[in-house]
Write a protein that holds these residues in place. Structure first.
Motif, mmCIF file in Angstrom:
data_model
loop_
_atom_site.group_PDB
_atom_site.id
_atom_site.type_symbol
_atom_site.label_atom_id
_atom_site.label_comp_id
_atom_site.label_asym_id
_atom_site.label_seq_id
_atom_site.Cartn_x
_atom_site.Cartn_y
_atom_site.Cartn_z
ATOM 1 N N ALA A 92 6.575 -28.744 -23.453
ATOM 2 C CA ALA A 92 7.214 -30.048 -23.640
ATOM 3 C C ALA A 92 6.619 -31.036 -22.657
ATOM 4 C CB ALA A 92 8.722 -29.952 -23.432
ATOM 5 N N ASN A 93 6.628 -32.308 -23.069
ATOM 6 C CA ASN A 93 6.236 -33.380 -22.172
ATOM 7 C C ASN A 93 6.981 -34.646 -22.570
ATOM 8 O OD1 ASN A 93 4.873 -34.448 -24.398
ATOM 9 N ND2 ASN A 93 2.855 -33.791 -23.696
ATOM 10 N N ARG A 94 6.552 -35.783 -22.120
ATOM 11 C CA ARG A 94 7.278 -37.022 -22.400
ATOM 12 C C ARG A 94 7.146 -37.476 -23.852
ATOM 13 N NH1 ARG A 94 3.686 -41.793 -21.124
ATOM 14 N NH2 ARG A 94 1.592 -40.937 -20.815
ATOM 15 N N HIS A 95 6.231 -36.885 -24.611
ATOM 16 C CA HIS A 95 6.002 -37.293 -25.989
ATOM 17 C C HIS A 95 6.656 -36.380 -27.025
ATOM 18 C CE1 HIS A 95 2.998 -40.255 -24.749
ATOM 19 N NE2 HIS A 95 2.472 -39.325 -23.956
ATOM 20 N N THR A 97 8.100 -31.940 -27.994
ATOM 21 C CA THR A 97 8.470 -30.581 -27.597
ATOM 22 C C THR A 97 7.945 -29.610 -28.644
ATOM 23 O OG1 THR A 97 10.478 -31.350 -26.495
ATOM 24 C CG2 THR A 97 10.412 -29.036 -27.126
ATOM 25 N N HIS A 170 19.447 -36.791 -28.670
ATOM 26 C CA HIS A 170 18.252 -37.627 -28.781
ATOM 27 C C HIS A 170 18.513 -39.092 -28.444
ATOM 28 C CE1 HIS A 170 15.898 -34.332 -30.409
ATOM 29 N NE2 HIS A 170 16.898 -34.054 -31.233
ATOM 30 N N ARG A 175 15.073 -42.013 -27.493
ATOM 31 C CA ARG A 175 14.125 -41.591 -26.466
ATOM 32 C C ARG A 175 14.457 -40.243 -25.843
ATOM 33 N NH1 ARG A 175 12.850 -47.500 -23.634
ATOM 34 N NH2 ARG A 175 11.004 -47.925 -24.901
ATOM 35 N N ALA A 178 13.371 -36.564 -22.101
ATOM 36 C CA ALA A 178 12.166 -35.737 -21.978
ATOM 37 C C ALA A 178 12.016 -35.225 -20.540
ATOM 38 C CB ALA A 178 10.949 -36.553 -22.368
ATOM 39 N N PRO A 179 11.501 -33.987 -20.355
ATOM 40 C CA PRO A 179 11.028 -33.084 -21.393
ATOM 41 C C PRO A 179 12.089 -32.132 -21.937
ATOM 42 C CG PRO A 179 10.485 -32.193 -19.247
ATOM 43 C CD PRO A 179 11.188 -33.492 -18.985
ATOM 44 N N ALA A 182 13.776 -33.719 -26.731
ATOM 45 C CA ALA A 182 12.605 -34.429 -27.244
ATOM 46 C C ALA A 182 12.918 -35.851 -27.676
ATOM 47 C CB ALA A 182 12.023 -33.666 -28.430
ATOM 48 N N PRO A 183 12.039 -36.796 -27.375
ATOM 49 C CA PRO A 183 12.177 -38.131 -27.941
ATOM 50 C C PRO A 183 11.855 -38.108 -29.425
ATOM 51 C CG PRO A 183 10.090 -37.941 -26.780
ATOM 52 C CD PRO A 183 10.835 -36.662 -26.534
ATOM 53 N N ASN A 187 7.479 -40.175 -31.547
ATOM 54 C CA ASN A 187 7.050 -38.770 -31.530
ATOM 55 C C ASN A 187 6.022 -38.554 -32.645
ATOM 56 O OD1 ASN A 187 6.998 -35.892 -32.126
ATOM 57 N ND2 ASN A 187 8.829 -35.698 -30.865
#
Length: 261
Positions: A92-95, A97, A170, A175, A178-179, A182-183, A187
């Motif tokens: 997972a990251n900021r964008h 999962t 969500h 948004r 994150a992480p 998930a946003p 996405n």
């Protein structure tokens, strides 16, 4: 017929990290097995960056494996090399999962890869030019229309379902957190024209991501027994139209087909 028997040869003009990343992505990582579209003989349409189809995203077993090229909306164009490395190590990251079959890749493979090799893979992936895409302008976040819909969800079935089942994790702003959560705004999996992965993850939830022995705290629940095909189509259509996502609507017939598959 389609097997490439030659060993990997370093590309002149590219550094050691790029070549190491190319070797891992094309060979041991076999990323193209899922992420490259296939032809009439079920062959991968490209085996390296020399082919336009390479890692441009593909439908396989009811899931859509994401575009891994530099495409801005549905690919890795907005991801940094550090974002890619984080995703491969942590799922997972900021964008986005990991979910579906990618969860197994994270759990059983990439999280145990050395930092150097993950960095090399990320450097190679970031070098791939944009291919595929959804034909939309570059994504830019916009919450205005969604805010109006969520203030009066009775007028929109998708908004009502989102407020009931999705918003707690969500967020009203799409948004997430994150992480961990998930946003949905921007996405790449949401922006993709093919909604198969979104439908499947809504129906069946996600298997646990287990990173360094610790399960992720907030897995996606299953909604197959709770939401009808029309419910899922409406809530996903709302999500794909919200926060300036601009992705096509989802039909109940498509949900029904994937549910039966």
């Amino acid at each position: 017929v389609f097997l490439e028997k030659a060993v990997y040869k370093e590309r002149p003009g590219q550094g050691a990290a790029w070549n190491r990343g190319a070797y891992l992505v094309q060979g041991l990582g076999h990323c193209g097995s899922c992420h490259t579209p296939r032809g009439v003989g079920f062959q991968e349409k490209a085996l390296d960056e020399g082919g336009k189809a390479f890692l441009a995203g593909a439908l396989l077993d009811g899931w859509y494996a994401s575009n891994l090229t530099g495409e801005h909306n549905v690919g890795l164009g907005r991801w940094s090399a550090a974002d890619i490395a984080t995703f491969l190590k942590d799922g997972a990251n900021r964008h986005a999962t990991a979910f579906g079959p990618m969860s197994e890749v994270i759990n059983n493979s990439t999280q145990a890869t050395t930092d150097g090799d993950v960095a090399a893979m990320a450097a190679y992936l970031k070098s791939l030019p944009a291919q595929g895409g959804n034909g939309a302008p570059p994504y830019a976040y916009d919450a205005r229309m969604t805010k109006v819909a969520l203030q009066h969800p009775s007028a929109n079935a998708g908004a009502r379902l989102y407020a009931t089942y999705c918003m707690q994790c969500h967020g009203a702003d799409g948004r997430g957190v994150a992480p961990m959560l998930a946003p949905l705004a921007g996405n790449p999996n949401v922006l993709e024209r093919d909604a198969s992965s979104l439908i499947n993850v809504t129906l069946h939830g996600t298997p646990d991501l287990v990173i360094r022995g610790i399960p992720a705290p907030y897995p996606m629940p299953k909604y197959a027994a709770i939401l009808s095909d029309r419910d899922i189509a409406e809530v996903l259509t709302f999500i794909r139209a919200s926060w300036n996502n601009g992705a096509p609507a989802v039909s109940p017939d498509t949900v029904e087909k994937l549910r039966h598959e």
